[in-house]
Design an enzyme around this catalytic site. Sequence first.
Site, PDB file in Angstrom:
ATOM      1  CE  LYS A  76      -4.508   0.940   0.556  1.00 28.00           C
ATOM      2  NZ  LYS A  76      -5.653   0.107   0.135  1.00 28.00           N
TER       3      LYS A  76
HETATM    4  N1  GLU Z   1      -7.709   0.174  -2.975  1.00 23.60           N
HETATM    5  C1  GLU Z   1      -8.350  -1.073  -3.246  1.00 23.60           C
HETATM    6  C2  GLU Z   1      -8.298  -1.968  -2.014  1.00 23.60           C
HETATM    7  O1  GLU Z   1      -8.050  -1.514  -0.924  1.00 23.60           O
HETATM    8  C3  GLU Z   1      -7.806  -1.758  -4.492  1.00 23.60           C
HETATM    9  C4  GLU Z   1      -6.387  -2.148  -4.457  1.00 23.60           C
HETATM   10  C5  GLU Z   1      -5.839  -2.674  -5.792  1.00 23.60           C
HETATM   11  O2  GLU Z   1      -6.581  -2.926  -6.718  1.00 23.60           O
HETATM   12  O3  GLU Z   1      -4.629  -2.816  -5.831  1.00 23.60           O
HETATM   13  O4  GLU Z   1      -8.575  -3.122  -2.092  1.00 23.60           O
END
Ligand code: GLU
Length: 396
Positions: A76
């Site tokens: 993240k």
């Molecule tokens: N932000 C989304 C999540 O928390 C998608 C993450 C992604 O597709 O990499 O799952």
Amino acid sequence: MSAWEEIDEWGPEKILQVYDPDTCMKGVLVIDNTSTGPGKGGIRFADSVTPIEVFRLARTMTWKCAAAGLPFGGAKSGIIADPNKVDRVAWMKSFAKMIKPYCPSQYIAATDIGTTELDMAIFAHEIGDMRACTGKPAELGGIPHELGTTGYGVTTALETAIEVLEESHTLHITKKQAKVCVQGFGNVGSFTARFLDSAGIKVVAISDVSGFIYNKDGLNIPRLMTDMKGKARLSELKGSIYDINDKDGIFEVDSDIFIPAAVGDVITDRTASKLLKNRVKIIVEAANLPTSPSASEYLHKNNVWIIPDFIANAGGVIGSFVEYQGRTEKEAFELIRYKIVKGVRNVLAESIMREENPRTFATEMSKQIVYRAMLLRKGAINVAREAYARLDKISV
Ligand code: GLU
């Protein structure tokens, strides 16, 4: 407190804090675990972002990608500012430049709170590789999260939970009777409300940072969507047919199902007891990390079924995987339905049988998958073989 203090047997493998003196951009990248593939996870753009928060979200992605059987690990990132108060294009470019050495080999970005498909276009161009992120605009071969992939998955998770609880005689709520509260009206909350409505499920209350609206007989969602055109906040509806109440009032509404679909840490001991008083029976975690561990245990002991975030909100990353493979929007929605139904069925059925919190079984299942992948990465074939046998027992 530093994110290093969070280190355990799973990760994080890398914590990168970056600062660009030219733009004043500050950002964080946490790559938690890449044993199942390059770390996958969105870029959160908000002034509240902290390295610890990014780590917790990266860990959630590790469990999410494993549980959905995707060839991605967990990661993240975050840019620390209110995107509306800085030069967001310059900051996005600057962040991309700083983390470029890791993209896409160890980190594949996507959207998250505060970022959109347009940010993904900027990010991918700056990295110079369209595979550096997903959730890109269609013109770049993307499947934007703005199509509602997460909200579609959340709705599918709720429909599946209602079915499994009914089939196992654990809880009787029909789709027709159910009254749902959606907390949050951003990309996830607004699409969740739309898909619930199309599935014939009544949404009685919706909130955002500015307030909440309520109708005990069910809100007219198509009408609300029309009324919201060109508006950013629910409070802008003031003076029309809607009564805008204080946003925390959403925890006081009598309902069967509560869907936190905004930021994390909203279901605490205090709000959990309110939900219980209002006879909530199912919580579907559309947001990441919305429930504190003690609130989760308390609610579970009081017969509230919580579908954990990394199972319920995987629609976004499943859609990302389909984009990554160069496949179509239609295939994304099909795969989301298939994987979410399978995941929710498996987790709920096992949890009912074991009489434990669904999060406990779901986490154990994800850990087994990641553990096995870590053994294989190390070349510990024999131990991995034993792990395979153990994994089969928990029927992934
Ligand atoms: N932000 C989304 C999540 O928390 C998608 C993450 C992604 O597709 O990499 O799952």
